[in-house]
Design an enzyme around this catalytic site. Structure first.
Site, PDB file in Angstrom:
ATOM      1  N   ARG A  77       9.484 -10.219  11.561  1.00 12.14           N
ATOM      2  CA  ARG A  77       9.114 -11.645  11.536  1.00 12.14           C
ATOM      3  C   ARG A  77       8.992 -12.149  10.100  1.00 12.14           C
ATOM      4  O   ARG A  77       8.613 -11.399   9.203  1.00 12.14           O
ATOM      5  CB  ARG A  77       7.750 -11.840  12.227  1.00 12.14           C
ATOM      6  N   LYS A  78       9.253 -13.449   9.903  1.00 15.21           N
ATOM      7  CA  LYS A  78       9.066 -14.030   8.567  1.00 15.21           C
ATOM      8  C   LYS A  78       7.571 -14.040   8.271  1.00 15.21           C
ATOM      9  O   LYS A  78       6.768 -14.433   9.108  1.00 15.21           O
ATOM     10  CB  LYS A  78       9.606 -15.467   8.530  1.00 15.21           C
ATOM     11  N   GLN A  97      -2.988  -1.978   7.414  1.00 17.21           N
ATOM     12  CA  GLN A  97      -3.354  -3.388   7.543  1.00 17.21           C
ATOM     13  C   GLN A  97      -4.134  -3.842   6.288  1.00 17.21           C
ATOM     14  O   GLN A  97      -4.056  -3.189   5.263  1.00 17.21           O
ATOM     15  CB  GLN A  97      -4.147  -3.661   8.826  1.00 17.21           C
ATOM     16  N   THR A 154       1.751  -7.126  17.023  1.00 16.07           N
ATOM     17  CA  THR A 154       3.036  -6.447  16.821  1.00 16.07           C
ATOM     18  C   THR A 154       3.608  -5.951  18.164  1.00 16.07           C
ATOM     19  O   THR A 154       4.704  -5.390  18.196  1.00 16.07           O
ATOM     20  CB  THR A 154       2.862  -5.234  15.890  1.00 16.07           C
ATOM     21  N   LYS A 208       0.829  -1.217   0.000  1.00 18.17           N
ATOM     22  CA  LYS A 208       0.000   0.000   0.000  1.00 18.17           C
ATOM     23  C   LYS A 208       0.864   1.267   0.000  1.00 18.17           C
ATOM     24  O   LYS A 208       0.584   2.222  -0.711  1.00 18.17           O
ATOM     25  CB  LYS A 208      -0.919   0.024   1.243  1.00 18.17           C
ATOM     26  N   GLY A 267       3.586  -0.940   8.768  1.00 22.83           N
ATOM     27  CA  GLY A 267       4.953  -0.708   8.272  1.00 22.83           C
ATOM     28  C   GLY A 267       4.848  -0.552   6.767  1.00 22.83           C
ATOM     29  O   GLY A 267       4.583  -1.515   6.066  1.00 22.83           O
ATOM     30  N   ASN A 279       1.609  -0.124  14.327  1.00 25.37           N
ATOM     31  CA  ASN A 279       1.675  -1.548  13.935  1.00 25.37           C
ATOM     32  C   ASN A 279       1.907  -1.641  12.425  1.00 25.37           C
ATOM     33  O   ASN A 279       2.425  -2.632  11.919  1.00 25.37           O
ATOM     34  CB  ASN A 279       0.390  -2.294  14.338  1.00 25.37           C
ATOM     35  N   THR A 289       6.598   0.520   3.301  1.00 23.79           N
ATOM     36  CA  THR A 289       7.958   0.660   2.770  1.00 23.79           C
ATOM     37  C   THR A 289       7.981   1.427   1.460  1.00 23.79           C
ATOM     38  O   THR A 289       7.220   1.115   0.540  1.00 23.79           O
ATOM     39  CB  THR A 289       8.562  -0.740   2.510  1.00 23.79           C
ATOM     40  N   GLY A 313       8.034  -3.923  -9.081  1.00 25.60           N
ATOM     41  CA  GLY A 313       9.291  -3.816  -8.338  1.00 25.60           C
ATOM     42  C   GLY A 313       9.110  -2.862  -7.176  1.00 25.60           C
ATOM     43  O   GLY A 313       8.130  -2.115  -7.121  1.00 25.60           O
ATOM     44  N   LEU A 370       4.238  -8.537  -8.906  1.00 24.09           N
ATOM     45  CA  LEU A 370       4.119  -9.491 -10.009  1.00 24.09           C
ATOM     46  C   LEU A 370       5.487 -10.098 -10.319  1.00 24.09           C
ATOM     47  O   LEU A 370       5.608 -11.285 -10.617  1.00 24.09           O
ATOM     48  CB  LEU A 370       3.560  -8.772 -11.254  1.00 24.09           C
TER      49      LEU A 370
HETATM   50  P1  GDP Z   1       2.380  -2.185   3.062  1.00 24.41           P
HETATM   51  O1  GDP Z   1       2.345  -2.426   4.516  1.00 24.41           O
HETATM   52  O2  GDP Z   1       1.126  -2.619   2.365  1.00 24.41           O
HETATM   53  O3  GDP Z   1       2.761  -0.786   2.684  1.00 24.41           O
HETATM   54  O4  GDP Z   1       3.536  -3.126   2.473  1.00 24.41           O
HETATM   55  P2  GDP Z   1       5.015  -3.337   3.112  1.00 24.41           P
HETATM   56  O5  GDP Z   1       5.826  -2.151   2.817  1.00 24.41           O
HETATM   57  O6  GDP Z   1       4.918  -3.806   4.512  1.00 24.41           O
HETATM   58  O7  GDP Z   1       5.497  -4.596   2.289  1.00 24.41           O
HETATM   59  C1  GDP Z   1       5.597  -4.563   0.908  1.00 24.41           C
HETATM   60  C2  GDP Z   1       7.056  -4.909   0.533  1.00 24.41           C
HETATM   61  O8  GDP Z   1       7.120  -5.196  -0.851  1.00 24.41           O
HETATM   62  C3  GDP Z   1       8.003  -3.757   0.742  1.00 24.41           C
HETATM   63  O9  GDP Z   1       9.267  -4.275   1.059  1.00 24.41           O
HETATM   64  C4  GDP Z   1       8.048  -3.059  -0.619  1.00 24.41           C
HETATM   65  O10 GDP Z   1       9.284  -2.370  -0.859  1.00 24.41           O
HETATM   66  C5  GDP Z   1       7.932  -4.244  -1.534  1.00 24.41           C
HETATM   67  N1  GDP Z   1       7.229  -4.006  -2.809  1.00 24.41           N
HETATM   68  C6  GDP Z   1       6.150  -3.233  -3.068  1.00 24.41           C
HETATM   69  N2  GDP Z   1       5.744  -3.379  -4.344  1.00 24.41           N
HETATM   70  C7  GDP Z   1       6.603  -4.273  -4.902  1.00 24.41           C
HETATM   71  C8  GDP Z   1       6.693  -4.877  -6.191  1.00 24.41           C
HETATM   72  O11 GDP Z   1       5.901  -4.649  -7.103  1.00 24.41           O
HETATM   73  N3  GDP Z   1       7.717  -5.787  -6.385  1.00 24.41           N
HETATM   74  C9  GDP Z   1       8.605  -6.093  -5.406  1.00 24.41           C
HETATM   75  N4  GDP Z   1       9.556  -6.994  -5.681  1.00 24.41           N
HETATM   76  N5  GDP Z   1       8.544  -5.546  -4.181  1.00 24.41           N
HETATM   77  C10 GDP Z   1       7.548  -4.667  -3.943  1.00 24.41           C
HETATM   78  P1  IMO Z   2       0.482  -2.846   7.274  1.00 26.00           P
HETATM   79  O1  IMO Z   2      -0.207  -1.512   7.327  1.00 26.00           O
HETATM   80  C1  IMO Z   2       0.596  -7.032   8.453  1.00 26.00           C
HETATM   81  C2  IMO Z   2      -1.176  -8.062  12.318  1.00 26.00           C
HETATM   82  C3  IMO Z   2      -0.254  -8.603  13.382  1.00 26.00           C
HETATM   83  C4  IMO Z   2      -1.193  -9.542  14.094  1.00 26.00           C
HETATM   84  C5  IMO Z   2      -2.518  -8.790  14.069  1.00 26.00           C
HETATM   85  C6  IMO Z   2      -2.824  -8.015  15.343  1.00 26.00           C
HETATM   86  O2  IMO Z   2       1.959  -2.765   7.219  1.00 26.00           O
HETATM   87  O3  IMO Z   2      -0.123  -3.708   6.228  1.00 26.00           O
HETATM   88  P2  IMO Z   2      -1.851  -5.729  16.314  1.00 26.00           P
HETATM   89  O4  IMO Z   2      -0.450  -5.377  16.732  1.00 26.00           O
HETATM   90  O5  IMO Z   2      -2.414  -4.863  15.246  1.00 26.00           O
HETATM   91  O6  IMO Z   2      -2.788  -5.876  17.476  1.00 26.00           O
HETATM   92  O7  IMO Z   2      -1.693  -7.229  15.693  1.00 26.00           O
HETATM   93  O8  IMO Z   2      -2.429  -7.895  12.973  1.00 26.00           O
HETATM   94  N1  IMO Z   2      -0.803  -6.748  11.734  1.00 26.00           N
HETATM   95  C7  IMO Z   2      -0.273  -6.600  10.520  1.00 26.00           C
HETATM   96  N2  IMO Z   2       0.104  -7.519   9.600  1.00 26.00           N
HETATM   97  N3  IMO Z   2       0.675  -5.726   8.162  1.00 26.00           N
HETATM   98  C8  IMO Z   2       0.261  -4.792   9.041  1.00 26.00           C
HETATM   99  O9  IMO Z   2       0.178  -3.479   8.729  1.00 26.00           O
HETATM  100  C9  IMO Z   2      -0.203  -5.215  10.308  1.00 26.00           C
HETATM  101  N4  IMO Z   2      -0.657  -4.572  11.400  1.00 26.00           N
HETATM  102  C10 IMO Z   2      -1.032  -5.524  12.257  1.00 26.00           C
HETATM  103  O10 IMO Z   2       0.844  -9.265  12.814  1.00 26.00           O
HETATM  104  O11 IMO Z   2      -1.361 -10.719  13.339  1.00 26.00           O
HETATM  105 MG    MG Z   3       3.458  -3.409   5.994  1.00 24.54          MG
END
Ligand code: GDP
Ligand code: IMO
Ligand code: MG
Length: 431
Positions: free
Chosen positions: A304-305, A225, A130, A17, A41, A39, A43, A417, A333
């Site tokens: 976490r993984k 989330q 989290t 997002k 994250g 909670n 990127t 990407g 993709l």
């Molecule tokens: P969000 O919480 O929905 O904003 O997503 P996160 O940032 O937690 O996780 C998405 C991860 O995928 C981040 O490390 C981004 O840099 C990466 N990412 C986003 N779009 C793409 C994509 O199209 N391709 C690849 N390879 N990585 C992407």
């Molecule tokens: P973004 O915005 C992925 C998950 C936690 C846990 C559950 C409850 O980066 O997509 P909490 O700390 O909110 O009470 O945890 O929700 N969780 C997420 N998983 N992306 C997130 O945010 C999350 N925010 C909370 O891992 O399973």
């Molecule tokens: Mg995230």
């Protein structure tokens, strides 16, 4: 004209997002976080530089954009300040163009301790939170005992309320959870300098947004989330404590639905979930290794993984309905590059009866389903960084087309990407 755009996660979070919000905010004046807290994250990768935002809206990297942390967000003042400083180290100065709602609930030390104590007591039934105090902070809001940002503005009253609340928390922490207690005087001592830092940012953000609408400014609403972590529509109790679906955007900002002109659901080209709870298409084999390594599927908040699996179109269709989605954005993709075959889950069957089931309701129902897959040939070419639809391999185009066919909604953005520019804009969503 799609003036105001909402970006929502359609899975279990981490759909990408943040990257999408960053990209589309370059054409907007405001970007708004509406629910959740640190909670999240999100990127962003700009010219090879990676920035992870937890509370500050992702569009704030564009230096002519105004950021809002609205009333639905639970705010930890210390984490907010940490993030402002982190951005300053990257030469991004957020303070003068970031406003936080005076009505937003606060996350303080006792919420974090309670979150940790609860998870510990749950043992094998833990949610896998989290550990940021999100659940307890929202509980306080609903119970009408919570402190809000506006309470920071009167020190005497703040001190009294803190003492009362901490007393209430310490009873539970110590007697019930056998956890350490917290000291309201220390919380207050730490809080006072933080108030000085954020004081000027405190505003009636609903009013700011209504003025922006009146002035015909473009606003991007950033979901946190994903739909199946929603407190009402998710896989309860393995959910977060806010409405991560469209309702959370409305109640979390005070902006009504007629001003939300376009609602885009972000989905990965496969699935991930971090934390515990149902995940029908989860993989444990070499495909998990592939997705995990190539997609760098490690949590941006806790490290976490992330669990990985095939794309679940049954859930995706549910997310489209719950959120009234206008269109979809598919991310990552490129992570599917090199796989011999790719699957999508198109229906669920009950393990015992082998009959199709539309959608599971209880946690037990979730345990008793098996996914039914459609299989596609993969592609060997690299899609990383592709910017035009016609440059995608035929198999990738067919994969996208089939998802559109089943979901009956168009895919307007394809992300190829992590970099800001790695993206196919199938349709200009602002027009
Ligand atoms: P969000 O919480 O929905 O904003 O997503 P996160 O940032 O937690 O996780 C998405 C991860 O995928 C981040 O490390 C981004 O840099 C990466 N990412 C986003 N779009 C793409 C994509 O199209 N391709 C690849 N390879 N990585 C992407
Ligand atoms: P973004 O915005 C992925 C998950 C936690 C846990 C559950 C409850 O980066 O997509 P909490 O700390 O909110 O009470 O945890 O929700 N969780 C997420 N998983 N992306 C997130 O945010 C999350 N925010 C909370 O891992 O399973
Ligand atoms: Mg995230």
């Amino acid at each position: 004209m799609n003036k105001n755009i909402v970006i929502l996660g359609t899975q279990w979070g981490d759909e990408g997002k943040g990257k999408i919000v960053d990209c589309i905010t370059k054409n907007a004046s405001y970007v708004v976080r509406c629910q959740g807290g640190h909670n999240a994250g999100h990127t962003l990768v700009v010219n090879g530089k990676k920035i992870i935002l937890h509370l500050i809206p992702s569009g704030l990297l564009h230096n002519d954009v105004i950021g809002i942390i609205a009333n639905g967000v639970v705010i930890s003042p210390f984490d907010l300040i940490k993030e402002i400083k982190m951005l300053e180290a990257h030469d991004i100065f957020a303070k003068k163009r970031l406003f936080i709602s005076n009505e937003a609930p606060l996350i303080l030390k006792y919420h974090i301790e309670m979150d940790i104590a609860r998870e510990k007591k749950l043992g094998t039934r833990a949610i896998g939170t989290t550990g940021r105090g999100i659940g307890p902070a929202y509980e306080d809001k609903i119970a009408r005992r919570g402190l809000r940002v506006k309470d920071l503005q009167n020190e005497t009253k703040l001190s009294m309320r803190l003492e009362e609340i901490v007393d209430y928390y310490n009873h539970q922490l110590v007697s019930f959870y056998k956890h350490k207690s917290v000291d309201y005087k220390i919380i207050l001592k730490n809080l006072l300098p933080a108030i000085d830092v954020i004081q000027d940012m405190i505003q009636d953000t609903t009013q700011i947004l209504h003025q922006a609408i009146k002035d015909n400014k473009k606003i991007v609403f950033e979901g946190a989330q994903g739909s199946f972590l929603d407190i009402d529509h998710g896989t309860y109790p393995y959910v977060t404590s806010s409405n991560t679906t469209i309702g959370g955007i409305i109640s979390g900002t005070g902006v009504g639905p007629k001003h939300l002109n376009c609602i885009i659901g972000v989905t990965k080209a496969y699935s991930t979930r971090v934390g515990n709870g149902p995940f029908p298409t989860e993989l444990f084999d070499v495909i998990d290794d592939h997705l995990s390594k190539k997609g760098h599927e490690f949590g941006s908040t806790t490290g976490r993984k992330r669990r990985t699996g095939w794309l679940d179109v049954v859930s995706l269709c549910r997310a489209i309905k719950i959120n009234s989605l206008s269109s979809l954005c598919i991310t990552k993709l490129d992570v599917l590059d090199g796989l011999d075959e790719i699957k999508i889950c198109t229906s669920y069957k009950n393990t015992n009866t082998i009959k199709n089931i539309l959608y599971p309701n209880t946690i037990n129902d979730w345990k008793n389903i098996i996914p039914v897959y459609e299989t596609f040939p993969g592609w060997k070419e690299k899609t990383l960084g592709i910017k035009k639809l016609e440059d995608l391999p035929e198999q990738a185009k067919n994969y996208i087309k089939r998802i559109e066919e089943i979901t009956k909604i168009s895919i307007d953005i394809i992300s190829t990407g992590p970099e800001r520019s790695d993206m196919i804009l199938v349709k200009n969503i602002f027009s």
